[in-house]
Design a protein around this motif. Sequence first.
Motif, short mmCIF file in Angstrom:
data_model
loop_
_atom_site.label_atom_id
_atom_site.label_comp_id
_atom_site.label_asym_id
_atom_site.label_seq_id
_atom_site.Cartn_x
_atom_site.Cartn_y
_atom_site.Cartn_z
N SER A 119 32.54 34.00 42.39
CA SER A 119 32.98 32.96 42.41
C SER A 119 35.30 32.88 42.18
CB SER A 119 32.55 31.60 41.20
OG SER A 119 33.46 31.94 39.81
N ALA A 120 35.40 33.54 41.49
CA ALA A 120 37.06 33.80 41.80
C ALA A 120 37.45 34.41 43.03
CB ALA A 120 37.27 35.00 40.71
N GLN A 121 36.72 35.28 43.55
CA GLN A 121 37.36 35.56 45.10
C GLN A 121 37.15 33.83 45.66
OE1 GLN A 121 34.29 38.61 45.70
NE2 GLN A 121 36.20 40.35 45.42
N GLU A 140 41.65 38.82 34.06
CA GLU A 140 41.89 39.98 35.31
C GLU A 140 40.81 39.51 36.29
OE1 GLU A 140 43.75 42.76 37.21
OE2 GLU A 140 44.93 41.20 35.98
N GLY A 141 39.55 39.26 36.32
CA GLY A 141 38.67 39.06 37.00
C GLY A 141 39.14 37.90 37.72
N LEU A 142 40.54 36.89 37.63
CA LEU A 142 40.40 36.06 38.75
C LEU A 142 42.08 36.01 39.04
CD1 LEU A 142 40.45 33.18 39.68
CD2 LEU A 142 40.81 32.26 37.94
N ARG A 143 42.92 37.07 38.04
CA ARG A 143 43.99 37.05 38.20
C ARG A 143 44.24 38.30 39.88
NH1 ARG A 143 48.89 37.79 36.65
NH2 ARG A 143 48.72 36.81 34.27
N ARG A 144 43.27 39.23 40.21
CA ARG A 144 43.09 39.77 40.89
C ARG A 144 42.94 39.30 42.75
NH1 ARG A 144 40.32 45.77 40.28
NH2 ARG A 144 42.28 45.61 38.78
N PRO A 145 41.68 38.64 42.46
CA PRO A 145 41.68 38.14 43.95
C PRO A 145 42.54 36.89 44.39
CG PRO A 145 39.48 37.71 42.59
CD PRO A 145 40.72 38.30 41.95
N LEU A 146 43.02 36.32 43.13
CA LEU A 146 44.69 35.44 43.55
C LEU A 146 45.72 36.01 43.78
CD1 LEU A 146 43.94 32.96 40.47
CD2 LEU A 146 43.49 32.87 42.81
#
Length: 333
Positions: A83-85, A107-113
């Motif tokens: 869902s982060a992607q 980090e799971g959200l930071r990286r896709p952003l």
Amino acid sequence: MTLGSSDRPLSEVYDLAMLDLDGVVYVGPDAVPGAVESLDAARSAGTSLAYITNNASRTASEVAAHLREIGLSDVDDADVVTSAQAVAHLVADALPAGSAVLLVGGEGLRRPLEERGLRCVATLDEGPLAVVQGFHPDVSWVQLAEASYAIGAGIPWFASNTDLTIPTARGVAPGNGSLVQAIRNATGANPTVAGKPEAALFRETLERFGGERPLMVGDRLDTDIDGAIGVDIDTLFVLTGVNDLQDVMDAGAGHRPTYISYGLGGLNEAHSPVEVEGMTAHCESSSAQVSDGVLTFETSDQSTAGFRAVVGLAWHLADHSGLRVRLDGTMKS
């Protein structure tokens, strides 16, 4: 609405299985019993496997590594859709390239952003053009407060998902939706949501994998099943996670799965029709009966036919007579 049926295994009927993870493929560090073997068999039958999750706490590569650790050795990082992607895609489409966004998550959200060209910041003073929130166990009051200040100032708010709970190896714990609710309480605002049951995560998956006949496999009626119904995708509900058999029996029209099985073994089985006669239902050699509003059933352990008889009878009685039945308390799903 009645249960769907198939005279062939679902893995031969559907070309893409969209698999929820928590409570379906694994619980905490461990695979759900039988999951690895069932998925290997489905892939051998020609079904592509997409591993999709509302949990934004880990990167897709970390999730893929976990799947390999539990025995799914052929999983690539690109096989995982988070869902982060999906929310990063939504935010990138809404903002100019290189925009700053206030990150509430890990980090799971930071990286896709960042992969979408966005710049993550931690405070309102850094000029974010959006607030983006996703689950991480280290999310603090400070982050929730900063997001509330930004949203109160009129900055748009995006959330990876709104699952109120998350299954863990120790039991059920608060999920991202519980943290989203804290900000709702402070601001009165509502976020744009990417994860199930909203459409963005399904669109992200289909854009990546294609698939003429996708099947959503999940353990939650309010996210996995409702979300797939909303985008016209058939569903297989499994009983290894959050919702139980009584929950499925009680599901109203428009919120019911196409198929039900105990676990992922249902992907590799035919799903025979349910025949209802009065207060009794039969599916293959299994049967279910209702007496004084209590439903009992006779079947071998974890039999797909048995669960189909139970659910088929409960839905038939609810739809045709308004009778809501309860499962015998001694029965286990």
